[in-house]
Design a protein around this motif. Sequence first.
Motif, PDB file in Angstrom:
ATOM      1  N   ALA A  95      14.673  62.919  20.035  1.00  0.00           N
ATOM      2  CA  ALA A  95      15.960  62.451  19.378  1.00  0.00           C
ATOM      3  C   ALA A  95      16.927  63.543  19.713  1.00  0.00           C
ATOM      4  O   ALA A  95      17.887  63.374  19.999  1.00  0.00           O
ATOM      5  CB  ALA A  95      15.840  62.292  17.939  1.00  0.00           C
ATOM      6  N   TYR A  96      16.663  64.893  19.621  1.00  0.00           N
ATOM      7  CA  TYR A  96      17.533  66.129  19.843  1.00  0.00           C
ATOM      8  C   TYR A  96      18.034  65.815  21.400  1.00  0.00           C
ATOM      9  O   TYR A  96      19.060  65.935  21.725  1.00  0.00           O
ATOM     10  CB  TYR A  96      16.730  67.315  19.560  1.00  0.00           C
ATOM     11  N   CYS A  97      16.977  65.738  22.141  1.00  0.00           N
ATOM     12  CA  CYS A  97      17.229  65.642  23.633  1.00  0.00           C
ATOM     13  C   CYS A  97      18.116  64.515  24.059  1.00  0.00           C
ATOM     14  O   CYS A  97      19.264  64.667  24.940  1.00  0.00           O
ATOM     15  CB  CYS A  97      16.003  65.264  24.434  1.00  0.00           C
ATOM     16  N   ALA A  98      18.033  63.426  23.253  1.00  0.00           N
ATOM     17  CA  ALA A  98      18.929  62.336  23.476  1.00  0.00           C
ATOM     18  C   ALA A  98      20.173  62.455  23.132  1.00  0.00           C
ATOM     19  O   ALA A  98      21.422  62.218  23.645  1.00  0.00           O
ATOM     20  CB  ALA A  98      18.342  61.025  22.867  1.00  0.00           C
ATOM     21  N   THR A  99      20.486  63.364  21.849  1.00  0.00           N
ATOM     22  CA  THR A  99      21.958  63.432  21.361  1.00  0.00           C
ATOM     23  C   THR A  99      22.552  64.735  22.427  1.00  0.00           C
ATOM     24  O   THR A  99      23.748  64.385  22.909  1.00  0.00           O
ATOM     25  CB  THR A  99      21.854  64.146  20.056  1.00  0.00           C
ATOM     26  N   LYS A 100      21.709  65.531  23.116  1.00  0.00           N
ATOM     27  CA  LYS A 100      22.363  66.470  23.953  1.00  0.00           C
ATOM     28  C   LYS A 100      22.823  65.864  25.204  1.00  0.00           C
ATOM     29  O   LYS A 100      23.749  66.040  25.628  1.00  0.00           O
ATOM     30  CB  LYS A 100      21.440  67.661  24.094  1.00  0.00           C
ATOM     31  N   ALA A 101      22.020  64.971  25.757  1.00  0.00           N
ATOM     32  CA  ALA A 101      22.270  63.999  26.773  1.00  0.00           C
ATOM     33  C   ALA A 101      23.682  63.413  26.600  1.00  0.00           C
ATOM     34  O   ALA A 101      24.616  63.201  27.498  1.00  0.00           O
ATOM     35  CB  ALA A 101      21.408  63.094  27.281  1.00  0.00           C
ATOM     36  N   GLY A 102      23.821  62.705  25.424  1.00  0.00           N
ATOM     37  CA  GLY A 102      24.999  62.089  25.011  1.00  0.00           C
ATOM     38  C   GLY A 102      26.106  63.081  24.798  1.00  0.00           C
ATOM     39  O   GLY A 102      27.169  62.762  25.315  1.00  0.00           O
ATOM     40  N   VAL A 103      26.078  64.180  24.585  1.00  0.00           N
ATOM     41  CA  VAL A 103      27.013  65.492  24.488  1.00  0.00           C
ATOM     42  C   VAL A 103      27.521  65.650  26.149  1.00  0.00           C
ATOM     43  O   VAL A 103      28.634  65.654  26.061  1.00  0.00           O
ATOM     44  CB  VAL A 103      26.573  66.534  23.751  1.00  0.00           C
ATOM     45  N   ASN A 104      26.466  65.582  26.983  1.00  0.00           N
ATOM     46  CA  ASN A 104      26.994  65.972  28.272  1.00  0.00           C
ATOM     47  C   ASN A 104      27.816  64.768  28.967  1.00  0.00           C
ATOM     48  O   ASN A 104      28.696  65.002  29.473  1.00  0.00           O
ATOM     49  CB  ASN A 104      25.750  66.094  29.217  1.00  0.00           C
ATOM     50  N   GLN A 105      27.300  63.594  28.566  1.00  0.00           N
ATOM     51  CA  GLN A 105      27.882  62.302  29.135  1.00  0.00           C
ATOM     52  C   GLN A 105      29.506  62.244  28.353  1.00  0.00           C
ATOM     53  O   GLN A 105      30.308  62.083  28.909  1.00  0.00           O
ATOM     54  CB  GLN A 105      27.106  61.179  28.930  1.00  0.00           C
ATOM     55  N   PHE A 106      29.409  62.627  27.127  1.00  0.00           N
ATOM     56  CA  PHE A 106      30.695  62.534  26.272  1.00  0.00           C
ATOM     57  C   PHE A 106      31.800  63.474  26.837  1.00  0.00           C
ATOM     58  O   PHE A 106      32.719  63.011  27.000  1.00  0.00           O
ATOM     59  CB  PHE A 106      30.331  62.696  25.020  1.00  0.00           C
ATOM     60  N   THR A 107      31.419  64.613  27.183  1.00  0.00           N
ATOM     61  CA  THR A 107      32.228  65.620  27.608  1.00  0.00           C
ATOM     62  C   THR A 107      32.743  65.374  28.845  1.00  0.00           C
ATOM     63  O   THR A 107      33.840  65.648  29.222  1.00  0.00           O
ATOM     64  CB  THR A 107      31.488  67.091  27.412  1.00  0.00           C
ATOM     65  N   ALA A 108      31.905  64.905  29.756  1.00  0.00           N
ATOM     66  CA  ALA A 108      32.349  64.513  31.256  1.00  0.00           C
ATOM     67  C   ALA A 108      33.291  63.704  31.055  1.00  0.00           C
ATOM     68  O   ALA A 108      34.469  63.651  31.701  1.00  0.00           O
ATOM     69  CB  ALA A 108      31.125  64.070  31.955  1.00  0.00           C
ATOM     70  N   GLY A 109      33.284  62.517  30.017  1.00  0.00           N
ATOM     71  CA  GLY A 109      34.097  61.302  29.949  1.00  0.00           C
ATOM     72  C   GLY A 109      35.481  61.833  29.519  1.00  0.00           C
ATOM     73  O   GLY A 109      36.588  61.674  29.902  1.00  0.00           O
ATOM     74  N   LEU A 110      35.230  62.729  28.449  1.00  0.00           N
ATOM     75  CA  LEU A 110      36.446  63.358  27.921  1.00  0.00           C
ATOM     76  C   LEU A 110      37.438  64.261  28.985  1.00  0.00           C
ATOM     77  O   LEU A 110      38.653  64.471  28.814  1.00  0.00           O
ATOM     78  CB  LEU A 110      35.889  64.472  26.802  1.00  0.00           C
ATOM     79  N   ARG A 111      36.437  65.014  29.729  1.00  0.00           N
ATOM     80  CA  ARG A 111      37.357  65.722  30.817  1.00  0.00           C
ATOM     81  C   ARG A 111      38.012  64.946  31.889  1.00  0.00           C
ATOM     82  O   ARG A 111      39.380  65.329  31.937  1.00  0.00           O
ATOM     83  CB  ARG A 111      36.256  66.584  31.551  1.00  0.00           C
ATOM     84  N   ALA A 112      37.371  63.716  31.923  1.00  0.00           N
ATOM     85  CA  ALA A 112      38.288  62.769  33.014  1.00  0.00           C
ATOM     86  C   ALA A 112      39.558  62.394  32.307  1.00  0.00           C
ATOM     87  O   ALA A 112      40.490  62.336  32.721  1.00  0.00           O
ATOM     88  CB  ALA A 112      37.419  61.562  33.321  1.00  0.00           C
ATOM     89  N   GLU A 113      39.348  62.180  30.904  1.00  0.00           N
ATOM     90  CA  GLU A 113      40.390  61.299  30.083  1.00  0.00           C
ATOM     91  C   GLU A 113      41.393  62.415  29.991  1.00  0.00           C
ATOM     92  O   GLU A 113      42.828  62.110  29.734  1.00  0.00           O
ATOM     93  CB  GLU A 113      39.988  60.853  28.829  1.00  0.00           C
ATOM     94  N   LEU A 114      41.290  63.720  30.047  1.00  0.00           N
ATOM     95  CA  LEU A 114      42.073  64.732  29.617  1.00  0.00           C
ATOM     96  C   LEU A 114      42.744  65.473  30.743  1.00  0.00           C
ATOM     97  O   LEU A 114      43.620  66.162  30.551  1.00  0.00           O
ATOM     98  CB  LEU A 114      41.504  65.834  28.696  1.00  0.00           C
ATOM     99  N   LYS A 115      42.461  64.832  31.824  1.00  0.00           N
ATOM    100  CA  LYS A 115      43.101  65.507  33.179  1.00  0.00           C
ATOM    101  C   LYS A 115      44.481  65.572  33.063  1.00  0.00           C
ATOM    102  O   LYS A 115      44.793  64.436  32.640  1.00  0.00           O
ATOM    103  CB  LYS A 115      42.471  64.750  34.379  1.00  0.00           C
TER     104      LYS A 115
END
Length: 267
Positions: free
Chosen positions: A151-171
Amino acid sequence: MDLANAHVVVTGASRGIGRELVEVLADRGARLALVARSRDALDALVREIGDERAAAFPCDLADSVAIDGLIDRIEATRGPIDVLVNNAGLDHTGAFTAMTAAQLRAVIEVNLIATAELCRQVLPGMTRRGHGHVVNVSSIAGSLPSAGVIAYCATKAGVNQFTAGLRAELKHTGIGTTLVEIGPAATQMMDHLRDYEPTAKGVRRLERLGLAPELDPRVVATAMADAITARRRHLRMPKRQAPISAIAELPRRIGSLVTLGLKTAPR
Ligand SMILES: NC(=O)c1ccc[n+]([C@@H]2O[C@H](COP(=O)([O-])OP(=O)(O)OC[C@H]3O[C@@H](n4cnc5c(N)ncnc54)[C@H](OP(=O)(O)O)[C@@H]3O)[C@@H](O)[C@H]2O)c1
């Protein structure tokens, strides 16, 4: 990002990497808002740093009522936030089916939902000001799932994906992001990892392969402060684990190339 006088929120500030980060940032002249559940530990840290430079905002990040309006409360008393560090983290080591529903929800709430929710709260103000930085603390576990902590691993994978999306949106908004992907560090969290033999075995094998030298939390915190100053996109430690995270990042990098030139900033 110049840290002198920058207003930085650090979650998970009561101990471990978060506490070390608060001390490093205070040495560099930052003003700090400290978030965690342990009020006494936060108050002691405020006394150490001085209440003109630091303030405690005790909060259970797994509690949707408590987290509601947290950023507004911090900004109302301490002023606009320049940097948000989503560092608070919670693991639960053991067989997945042995977790209670409440334990499963808490891991997801603290690691993933609170990270996204605090970004949701802080970003409108940063966007208006055209300035800010968000640090999301993930783990090598976000790219390398292990038995006993799925469950921990899944949340951290989610944080990775979320942060990549955030970066795109905040360009082009003036707001940067740093994703921190670290291996085992000598904190209380690491103690739990060795409590469950299937997980402990995996950790020992990584150690034998020389892939998981235990990190000193102060060294991690110092590298995090440097990454904020340099507005680095990624901080990966130890170096020998970096290729694993970089390979896992590849599809997200391809995604950012595909959308190159598209206007993705919030309207
Ligand atoms: N240590 C490692 O080996 C390692 C490896 C990879 C990634 N990380 C990541 O690094 C970050 C820091 O971990 P650490 O090693 O410093 O762990 P730690 O020593 O266990 O500290 C965790 C921090 O999170 C806070 N926290 C936990 N649940 C919370 C809740 N419900 N509400 C508010 N705060 C909460 C804790 O404060 P209270 O208990 O006072 O609430 C504490 O300050 C985490 O995101 C972790 O996933 C750690």
